[in-house]
Design a protein around this motif. Structure first.
Motif, PDB file in Angstrom:
ATOM      1  N   VAL A 104     -11.529  -1.872   7.625  1.00  0.00           N
ATOM      2  CA  VAL A 104     -10.164  -2.941   6.158  1.00  0.00           C
ATOM      3  C   VAL A 104      -9.438  -2.825   7.365  1.00  0.00           C
ATOM      4  CG1 VAL A 104      -8.423  -1.928   4.472  1.00  0.00           C
ATOM      5  CG2 VAL A 104     -11.157  -0.714   4.363  1.00  0.00           C
ATOM      6  N   ASN A 105      -9.011  -4.164   7.798  1.00  0.00           N
ATOM      7  CA  ASN A 105      -8.274  -4.807   8.184  1.00  0.00           C
ATOM      8  C   ASN A 105      -6.490  -4.905   7.773  1.00  0.00           C
ATOM      9  OD1 ASN A 105     -10.327  -5.377  10.248  1.00  0.00           O
ATOM     10  ND2 ASN A 105     -11.291  -6.711   9.005  1.00  0.00           N
ATOM     11  N   ASP A 106      -6.390  -5.194   6.281  1.00  0.00           N
ATOM     12  CA  ASP A 106      -5.198  -5.089   5.204  1.00  0.00           C
ATOM     13  C   ASP A 106      -4.709  -4.404   5.083  1.00  0.00           C
ATOM     14  OD1 ASP A 106      -3.177  -7.415   4.490  1.00  0.00           O
ATOM     15  OD2 ASP A 106      -4.155  -6.064   2.576  1.00  0.00           O
ATOM     16  N   PHE A 107      -3.386  -3.807   4.747  1.00  0.00           N
ATOM     17  CA  PHE A 107      -2.774  -3.127   4.429  1.00  0.00           C
ATOM     18  C   PHE A 107      -2.474  -2.532   3.258  1.00  0.00           C
ATOM     19  CE2 PHE A 107       0.644  -0.204   3.308  1.00  0.00           C
ATOM     20  CZ  PHE A 107      -0.041   0.958   4.035  1.00  0.00           C
ATOM     21  N   ASP A 108      -2.720  -3.873   1.806  1.00  0.00           N
ATOM     22  CA  ASP A 108      -2.900  -4.028   1.095  1.00  0.00           C
ATOM     23  C   ASP A 108      -3.896  -3.748   0.634  1.00  0.00           C
ATOM     24  OD1 ASP A 108       0.125  -4.852   0.681  1.00  0.00           O
ATOM     25  OD2 ASP A 108      -0.409  -6.788   0.914  1.00  0.00           O
ATOM     26  N   GLU A 109      -5.096  -4.211   1.098  1.00  0.00           N
ATOM     27  CA  GLU A 109      -6.640  -3.983   0.505  1.00  0.00           C
ATOM     28  C   GLU A 109      -6.897  -2.213   0.534  1.00  0.00           C
ATOM     29  OE1 GLU A 109     -10.550  -5.004   1.760  1.00  0.00           O
ATOM     30  OE2 GLU A 109      -9.088  -6.014   2.989  1.00  0.00           O
ATOM     31  N   LEU A 110      -6.035  -1.509   1.845  1.00  0.00           N
ATOM     32  CA  LEU A 110      -6.755  -0.448   2.005  1.00  0.00           C
ATOM     33  C   LEU A 110      -5.852   0.014   0.679  1.00  0.00           C
ATOM     34  CD1 LEU A 110      -7.502   2.422   3.758  1.00  0.00           C
ATOM     35  CD2 LEU A 110      -5.271   2.227   4.225  1.00  0.00           C
ATOM     36  N   ILE A 111      -4.276   0.255   0.223  1.00  0.00           N
ATOM     37  CA  ILE A 111      -3.637   1.037  -0.974  1.00  0.00           C
ATOM     38  C   ILE A 111      -4.950   0.333  -1.895  1.00  0.00           C
ATOM     39  CG2 ILE A 111      -2.020   0.909  -2.014  1.00  0.00           C
ATOM     40  CD1 ILE A 111      -1.242   2.047   0.691  1.00  0.00           C
ATOM     41  N   SER A 178       3.693   6.628   7.432  1.00  0.00           N
ATOM     42  CA  SER A 178       4.725   6.692   6.903  1.00  0.00           C
ATOM     43  C   SER A 178       4.639   5.170   5.616  1.00  0.00           C
ATOM     44  CB  SER A 178       5.848   5.807   7.647  1.00  0.00           C
ATOM     45  OG  SER A 178       5.265   4.723   7.784  1.00  0.00           O
ATOM     46  N   VAL A 179       3.781   5.232   5.096  1.00  0.00           N
ATOM     47  CA  VAL A 179       4.063   3.999   4.043  1.00  0.00           C
ATOM     48  C   VAL A 179       2.396   3.843   3.229  1.00  0.00           C
ATOM     49  CG1 VAL A 179       4.776   1.714   5.243  1.00  0.00           C
ATOM     50  CG2 VAL A 179       1.678   2.353   5.313  1.00  0.00           C
ATOM     51  N   LEU A 180       1.696   5.343   3.093  1.00  0.00           N
ATOM     52  CA  LEU A 180       0.936   6.165   2.353  1.00  0.00           C
ATOM     53  C   LEU A 180       1.100   6.462   0.818  1.00  0.00           C
ATOM     54  CD1 LEU A 180      -1.980   7.521   4.523  1.00  0.00           C
ATOM     55  CD2 LEU A 180      -2.171   5.629   2.689  1.00  0.00           C
ATOM     56  N   ASN A 181       0.484   6.284   0.338  1.00  0.00           N
ATOM     57  CA  ASN A 181       1.483   6.476  -1.134  1.00  0.00           C
ATOM     58  C   ASN A 181       1.672   7.961  -0.895  1.00  0.00           C
ATOM     59  OD1 ASN A 181       1.703   4.119  -2.523  1.00  0.00           O
ATOM     60  ND2 ASN A 181      -0.338   4.693  -3.348  1.00  0.00           N
ATOM     61  N   SER A 182       2.201   8.438  -1.744  1.00  0.00           N
ATOM     62  CA  SER A 182       2.824  10.355  -2.149  1.00  0.00           C
ATOM     63  C   SER A 182       1.697  10.910  -3.099  1.00  0.00           C
ATOM     64  CB  SER A 182       4.371  10.600  -2.557  1.00  0.00           C
ATOM     65  OG  SER A 182       5.247   9.967  -1.550  1.00  0.00           O
ATOM     66  N   ASN A 183       1.583  12.039  -2.035  1.00  0.00           N
ATOM     67  CA  ASN A 183       0.512  12.717  -3.029  1.00  0.00           C
ATOM     68  C   ASN A 183      -0.815  12.410  -3.571  1.00  0.00           C
ATOM     69  OD1 ASN A 183       2.783  14.765  -3.365  1.00  0.00           O
ATOM     70  ND2 ASN A 183       3.284  13.759  -4.960  1.00  0.00           N
ATOM     71  N   CYS A 184      -1.727  11.634  -2.145  1.00  0.00           N
ATOM     72  CA  CYS A 184      -2.393  10.793  -2.338  1.00  0.00           C
ATOM     73  C   CYS A 184      -4.077  12.036  -1.223  1.00  0.00           C
ATOM     74  CB  CYS A 184      -2.382   9.396  -1.762  1.00  0.00           C
ATOM     75  SG  CYS A 184      -1.990   9.128  -0.155  1.00  0.00           S
ATOM     76  N   ALA A 185      -3.430  12.204  -0.765  1.00  0.00           N
ATOM     77  CA  ALA A 185      -4.410  13.124   0.661  1.00  0.00           C
ATOM     78  C   ALA A 185      -4.409  14.484   0.684  1.00  0.00           C
ATOM     79  CB  ALA A 185      -4.024  12.540   1.842  1.00  0.00           C
ATOM     80  N   VAL A 364       3.385 -14.178  11.813  1.00  0.00           N
ATOM     81  CA  VAL A 364       1.472 -14.474  12.093  1.00  0.00           C
ATOM     82  C   VAL A 364       0.629 -13.892  11.222  1.00  0.00           C
ATOM     83  CG1 VAL A 364       0.410 -15.655  14.157  1.00  0.00           C
ATOM     84  CG2 VAL A 364       3.002 -15.338  14.396  1.00  0.00           C
ATOM     85  N   PHE A 365       0.909 -12.893  11.424  1.00  0.00           N
ATOM     86  CA  PHE A 365      -0.130 -11.814  11.310  1.00  0.00           C
ATOM     87  C   PHE A 365      -0.261 -10.872  10.092  1.00  0.00           C
ATOM     88  CE2 PHE A 365      -1.014 -13.263  16.011  1.00  0.00           C
ATOM     89  CZ  PHE A 365      -1.671 -13.524  15.978  1.00  0.00           C
ATOM     90  N   LYS A 366       1.023 -10.339  10.146  1.00  0.00           N
ATOM     91  CA  LYS A 366       1.664  -9.339   9.444  1.00  0.00           C
ATOM     92  C   LYS A 366       3.137  -8.948   9.432  1.00  0.00           C
ATOM     93  CE  LYS A 366       1.106  -4.899  12.146  1.00  0.00           C
ATOM     94  NZ  LYS A 366       0.623  -3.858  13.303  1.00  0.00           N
ATOM     95  N   LYS A 367       3.411  -8.734   8.607  1.00  0.00           N
ATOM     96  CA  LYS A 367       4.830  -7.751   8.750  1.00  0.00           C
ATOM     97  C   LYS A 367       4.765  -6.416   8.742  1.00  0.00           C
ATOM     98  CE  LYS A 367       6.126 -10.557   4.963  1.00  0.00           C
ATOM     99  NZ  LYS A 367       6.897 -10.961   2.759  1.00  0.00           N
ATOM    100  N   PRO A 368       5.835  -6.333   8.755  1.00  0.00           N
ATOM    101  CA  PRO A 368       6.312  -4.661   9.931  1.00  0.00           C
ATOM    102  C   PRO A 368       5.725  -4.071   8.382  1.00  0.00           C
ATOM    103  CG  PRO A 368       8.620  -5.675   9.129  1.00  0.00           C
ATOM    104  CD  PRO A 368       7.530  -6.556   9.316  1.00  0.00           C
ATOM    105  N   PHE A 369       4.813  -2.612   8.598  1.00  0.00           N
ATOM    106  CA  PHE A 369       5.229  -1.597   7.823  1.00  0.00           C
ATOM    107  C   PHE A 369       6.491  -0.932   7.345  1.00  0.00           C
ATOM    108  CE2 PHE A 369       0.623  -0.235  10.005  1.00  0.00           C
ATOM    109  CZ  PHE A 369       0.655  -0.411   9.312  1.00  0.00           C
TER     110      PHE A 369
END
Length: 389
Positions: A104-111, A178-185, A364-369
């Motif tokens: 997965v290359n895109d964080f939004d796609e991962l979520i 730091s940006v994964l959803n809470s209580n997800c793992a 250019v590529f991504k916004k910061p987390f």
């Protein structure tokens, strides 16, 4: 890393496209030319740098693609069409010719892919033996592997092609956590991290990281460390002891069903292996306070303000107690737009970003987390840019 050297670079106009490789635009300063490349869904820079009487052409370190085949293909297209008198070349990575579904290359796609899934996370999966074992033994669990090194990512992606419960992402795990959803793992594995015994500030384990583990884990979730470093084991234990009522399982020289090649080597050397499992981490207050995201889209720049900005901010560093902002390099596009490379955020988990400044501002590529430190640094960036826009 794939690269080659040539004595001459022909003059080239962009955009240029061949064999699925799109060279779209370039930006330059007195030392380096960056060429913006798109191959399928991936975007990155080729870097051209003059060294004595020749040029070295390679990937820009902070934008290189996760699949080395894309980089190699872009280098070959550039070499064949714009270079003369090659002096050396090095293409060490075999091509991954097809798109690899598990990367997965895109964080939004991962979520989106993690939604409504039972998840285990492995940080720094290396050769992937443990990751693949967990995926095989737990087909109902989605294994998320986080790795910073490209060769490990591409190697394990090949091995995982027959699994439908593995996702891989190339990222600094501290940023991702730091940006994964809470209580997800349900589980977080950290097996044989670099111990950094002489540079403990570089360790992935810190009080802030432990808090993120507590937030990301489910109510009965478990963090698991396996290490050959007693000092790292003690350091981790002390950090988790800061919680209100943590529970622990401590083991020494436990034989698991799966073992990495490094662990096999250490066992032959009679080194001790230490296991630390931690749970019941929901009683420590999380001090991550909300910080509003700055609206950089309202900024606009004139040619004069861009020239002044480049002159006054080059290599400037702004430091605060818990974050920093560093203007590293400036490049000019043919149309006068300014490309800015910045580093920002927390001191122990900085992010590298590229910004395009023309009439407005774009990443250019991504916004910061959206970490607390990153948002503070971006707010400072907005304040600085407002003086020039």
């Amino acid at each position: 890393m794939p690269n080659f050297k040539a004595r001459k670079i022909k003059a080239f106009d962009l955009p240029f496209e061949k064999d699925g490789v799109k060279l779209l635009w370039k930006a330059a300063n007195e030392n380096i030319i960056l060429v913006f490349v798109r191959v399928e869904e991936q975007k990155f820079f080729l870097q051209i740098k003059k060294e004595q009487d020749e040029f070295i052409i390679k990937a820009d370190k902070h934008s290189k693609p996760s699949q080395m085949s894309y980089l190699q293909k872009a280098l070959e297209v550039f070499k064949e069409n714009f270079c003369e008198e090659l002096t050396s070349e090095s293409f060490k990575h075999k091509a991954l010719l097809q798109k690899t579904a598990c990367i997965v290359n895109d964080f939004d796609e991962l979520i989106e892919k993690l939604k409504n899934k039972r998840i285990y996370i492995e940080i720094g999966f290396g050769s992937g033996r443990h990751l693949l074992y967990q995926a095989r033994e737990n087909p109902e669990i989605l294994m998320l592997g986080v790795e910073i090194y490209t060769p490990c990512l591409t190697q394990v992606a090949k091995l995982a092609k027959n699994y439908d419960n593995i996702l891989l992402i190339q990222s600094d795990a501290r940023l991702l956590m730091s940006v994964l959803n809470s209580n997800c793992a349900e589980k977080i594995f950290l097996h044989f991290p670099v111990p950094w015994d002489k540079k403990p500030h570089r360790r992935i384990i810190s009080q802030a990281f432990c808090k993120e583990c507590a937030r990301v884990l489910t109510k009965n979730g478990v963090f698991e460390l396996r290490t050959d470093s007693l000092e790292y084991f003690d350091f981790t234990l002390k950090n988790f002891l800061e919680f209100q009522s943590p529970r622990f399982s401590l083991k020494k020289n436990e034989n698991l069903e799966i073992s990495s090649k490094y662990e096999d080597r250490w066992k032959r050397q009679n080194k001790n292996i230490y296991d630390l499992s931690v749970w019941n981490l929901d009683n420590l207050e999380n001090d991550n306070q909300k910080t509003d995201e700055p609206n950089l889209k309202v900024l606009n720049f004139t040619p004069y303000s861009l020239t002044r900005l480049q002159k006054e901010l080059k290599n400037q560093i702004f430091k605060e107690e818990d974050f920093f902002l560093h203007f590293q390099n400036f490049y000019r596009l043919d149309d006068g737009t300014l490309l800015v490379k910045i580093s920002l955020g927390s001191f122990n988990k900085p992010e590298k970003l590229y910004l395009l400044l023309g009439k407005d501002l774009n990443f250019v590529f991504k916004k910061p987390f959206k970490t607390k430190e990153n948002l503070k640094a971006m707010k400072r960036l907005q304040q600085i840019f407002e003086n020039f826009s």
